[in-house]
Design a protein around this motif. Structure first.
Motif, PDB file in Angstrom:
ATOM      1  N   UNK A   4       0.870  -1.176   0.000  1.00  0.00           N
ATOM      2  CA  UNK A   4       0.000   0.000   0.000  1.00  0.00           C
ATOM      3  C   UNK A   4       0.905   1.224   0.000  1.00  0.00           C
ATOM      4  N   UNK A   5       0.991   1.867  -1.126  1.00  0.00           N
ATOM      5  CA  UNK A   5       1.971   2.935  -1.343  1.00  0.00           C
ATOM      6  C   UNK A   5       1.749   4.124  -0.409  1.00  0.00           C
ATOM      7  N   UNK A   6       2.842   4.843  -0.185  1.00  0.00           N
ATOM      8  CA  UNK A   6       2.832   6.078   0.591  1.00  0.00           C
ATOM      9  C   UNK A   6       2.890   7.227  -0.405  1.00  0.00           C
ATOM     10  N   UNK A   7       2.039   8.210  -0.186  1.00  0.00           N
ATOM     11  CA  UNK A   7       2.065   9.392  -1.042  1.00  0.00           C
ATOM     12  C   UNK A   7       2.139  10.615  -0.141  1.00  0.00           C
ATOM     13  N   UNK A   8       3.009  11.525  -0.471  1.00  0.00           N
ATOM     14  CA  UNK A   8       3.166  12.754   0.296  1.00  0.00           C
ATOM     15  C   UNK A   8       3.199  13.930  -0.667  1.00  0.00           C
ATOM     16  N   UNK A   9       2.743  15.078  -0.191  1.00  0.00           N
ATOM     17  CA  UNK A   9       2.719  16.282  -1.018  1.00  0.00           C
ATOM     18  C   UNK A   9       3.504  17.374  -0.297  1.00  0.00           C
ATOM     19  N   UNK A  10       4.292  18.102  -1.057  1.00  0.00           N
ATOM     20  CA  UNK A  10       5.025  19.243  -0.509  1.00  0.00           C
ATOM     21  C   UNK A  10       4.806  20.431  -1.439  1.00  0.00           C
ATOM     22  N   UNK A  11       4.516  21.575  -0.841  1.00  0.00           N
ATOM     23  CA  UNK A  11       4.386  22.811  -1.604  1.00  0.00           C
ATOM     24  C   UNK A  11       5.500  23.747  -1.159  1.00  0.00           C
ATOM     25  N   UNK A  12       6.221  24.287  -2.138  1.00  0.00           N
ATOM     26  CA  UNK A  12       7.339  25.185  -1.841  1.00  0.00           C
ATOM     27  C   UNK A  12       7.085  26.547  -2.470  1.00  0.00           C
ATOM     28  N   UNK A  13       7.351  27.583  -1.694  1.00  0.00           N
ATOM     29  CA  UNK A  13       7.267  28.948  -2.200  1.00  0.00           C
ATOM     30  C   UNK A  13       8.664  29.540  -2.163  1.00  0.00           C
ATOM     31  N   UNK A  14       9.101  30.062  -3.294  1.00  0.00           N
ATOM     32  CA  UNK A  14      10.414  30.682  -3.403  1.00  0.00           C
ATOM     33  C   UNK A  14      10.213  32.157  -3.730  1.00  0.00           C
ATOM     34  N   UNK A  15      10.407  33.053  -2.761  1.00  0.00           N
ATOM     35  CA  UNK A  15      10.242  34.489  -3.030  1.00  0.00           C
ATOM     36  C   UNK A  15      11.406  35.014  -3.862  1.00  0.00           C
ATOM     37  N   UNK A  16      11.256  36.205  -4.439  1.00  0.00           N
ATOM     38  CA  UNK A  16      12.386  36.797  -5.157  1.00  0.00           C
ATOM     39  C   UNK A  16      13.573  36.944  -4.202  1.00  0.00           C
ATOM     40  N   UNK A  17      14.770  36.822  -4.739  1.00  0.00           N
ATOM     41  CA  UNK A  17      15.975  36.914  -3.916  1.00  0.00           C
ATOM     42  C   UNK A  17      16.943  37.872  -4.602  1.00  0.00           C
ATOM     43  N   UNK A  18      17.323  38.962  -3.939  1.00  0.00           N
ATOM     44  CA  UNK A  18      18.187  39.941  -4.594  1.00  0.00           C
ATOM     45  C   UNK A  18      19.576  39.394  -4.955  1.00  0.00           C
ATOM     46  N   UNK A  19      20.016  38.329  -4.279  1.00  0.00           N
ATOM     47  CA  UNK A  19      21.326  37.726  -4.568  1.00  0.00           C
ATOM     48  C   UNK A  19      21.179  36.218  -4.761  1.00  0.00           C
ATOM     49  N   UNK A  20      20.550  35.785  -5.856  1.00  0.00           N
ATOM     50  CA  UNK A  20      20.340  34.352  -6.063  1.00  0.00           C
ATOM     51  C   UNK A  20      21.636  33.557  -6.185  1.00  0.00           C
ATOM     52  N   UNK A  21      22.741  34.241  -6.485  1.00  0.00           N
ATOM     53  CA  UNK A  21      24.028  33.564  -6.580  1.00  0.00           C
ATOM     54  C   UNK A  21      24.567  33.134  -5.213  1.00  0.00           C
ATOM     55  N   UNK A  22      23.965  33.654  -4.136  1.00  0.00           N
ATOM     56  CA  UNK A  22      24.441  33.344  -2.785  1.00  0.00           C
ATOM     57  C   UNK A  22      23.560  32.353  -2.028  1.00  0.00           C
ATOM     58  N   UNK A  23      22.455  31.936  -2.634  1.00  0.00           N
ATOM     59  CA  UNK A  23      21.519  31.084  -1.897  1.00  0.00           C
ATOM     60  C   UNK A  23      20.921  30.019  -2.816  1.00  0.00           C
ATOM     61  N   UNK A  24      20.641  28.859  -2.254  1.00  0.00           N
ATOM     62  CA  UNK A  24      19.904  27.821  -2.969  1.00  0.00           C
ATOM     63  C   UNK A  24      18.505  27.758  -2.380  1.00  0.00           C
ATOM     64  N   UNK A  25      17.536  27.484  -3.209  1.00  0.00           N
ATOM     65  CA  UNK A  25      16.186  27.266  -2.699  1.00  0.00           C
ATOM     66  C   UNK A  25      16.100  25.914  -2.018  1.00  0.00           C
ATOM     67  N   UNK A  26      16.790  24.916  -2.566  1.00  0.00           N
ATOM     68  CA  UNK A  26      16.829  23.562  -2.012  1.00  0.00           C
ATOM     69  C   UNK A  26      18.145  22.934  -2.455  1.00  0.00           C
ATOM     70  N   UNK A  27      18.904  22.401  -1.506  1.00  0.00           N
ATOM     71  CA  UNK A  27      20.225  21.823  -1.785  1.00  0.00           C
ATOM     72  C   UNK A  27      20.140  20.637  -2.741  1.00  0.00           C
TER      73      UNK A  27
END
Length: 158
Positions: A4-27
């Motif tokens: 009996x399979x497991x199902x999960x849902x994730x919702x991610x919100x990524x706001x604007x980032x003035x320095x996207x070169x310095x941060x990851x939204x998700x590793x």
């Protein structure tokens, strides 16, 4: 095969980032599930926030309107004895635009024993690369580990 399979849902919100070169939204990581279904979200059609690792380079996955992205997870890599590889991916931010992603994970029951399918293991041409393990144990390992590429898959390697 998965019980009996497991199902999960994730919702991610990524706001604007003035320095996207310095941060990851998700590793960088691969998913511990069998399959992952991603809707890149309305309003983010021109923001390529998902990237996959291909030949040592991060490649953007440009959203296609009214479509879904399907990722192969670690479970499929194990079951196929490495014939199909889980995809290493990451999420990045954008300097001016926000985006939303909705992700559904499809995984085996926590009670199921997972290992390579016998037909895909051959001592000469395709030796066994993964051990058989309890998927619940792998899930605990996965959620308690840091996202570091495909390192969590080491749990299953022979």
């Amino acid at each position: 095969m998965f019980g009996e399979a497991v199902q999960a849902v994730r919702m991610n919100y990524y706001p604007p980032c003035p320095r996207p070169d310095l941060v990851l939204g998700l590793s960088p990581h691969s998913d511990g599930s069998a399959l992952t279904v991603l809707q890149q979200g309305k309003g983010s059609a021109d923001v390529a926030g998902l990237q996959i690792l291909k030949d040592g380079n991060w490649v953007p996955v440009h959203p296609v309107p009214n479509s879904l992205v399907i990722n192969i997870g670690d479970t499929i890599e194990v079951v196929t004895n490495g014939k199909y590889k889980s995809v290493e991916h990451r999420a990045v931010t954008h300097k001016e635009k926000d985006r939303v992603s909705i992700v559904t994970f499809y995984a085996p029951s926590y009670e199921v024993e997972i290992g390579p399918v016998g037909e895909l293991v051959d001592q000469k041409d395709s030796p066994c690369r993964y051990r058989t393990y309890n998927h619940g144990e792998y899930s605990k390992h996965y959620v308690s580990s840091k996202l570091q590429g495909k390192k969590t898959l080491d749990f299953a390697k022979v």
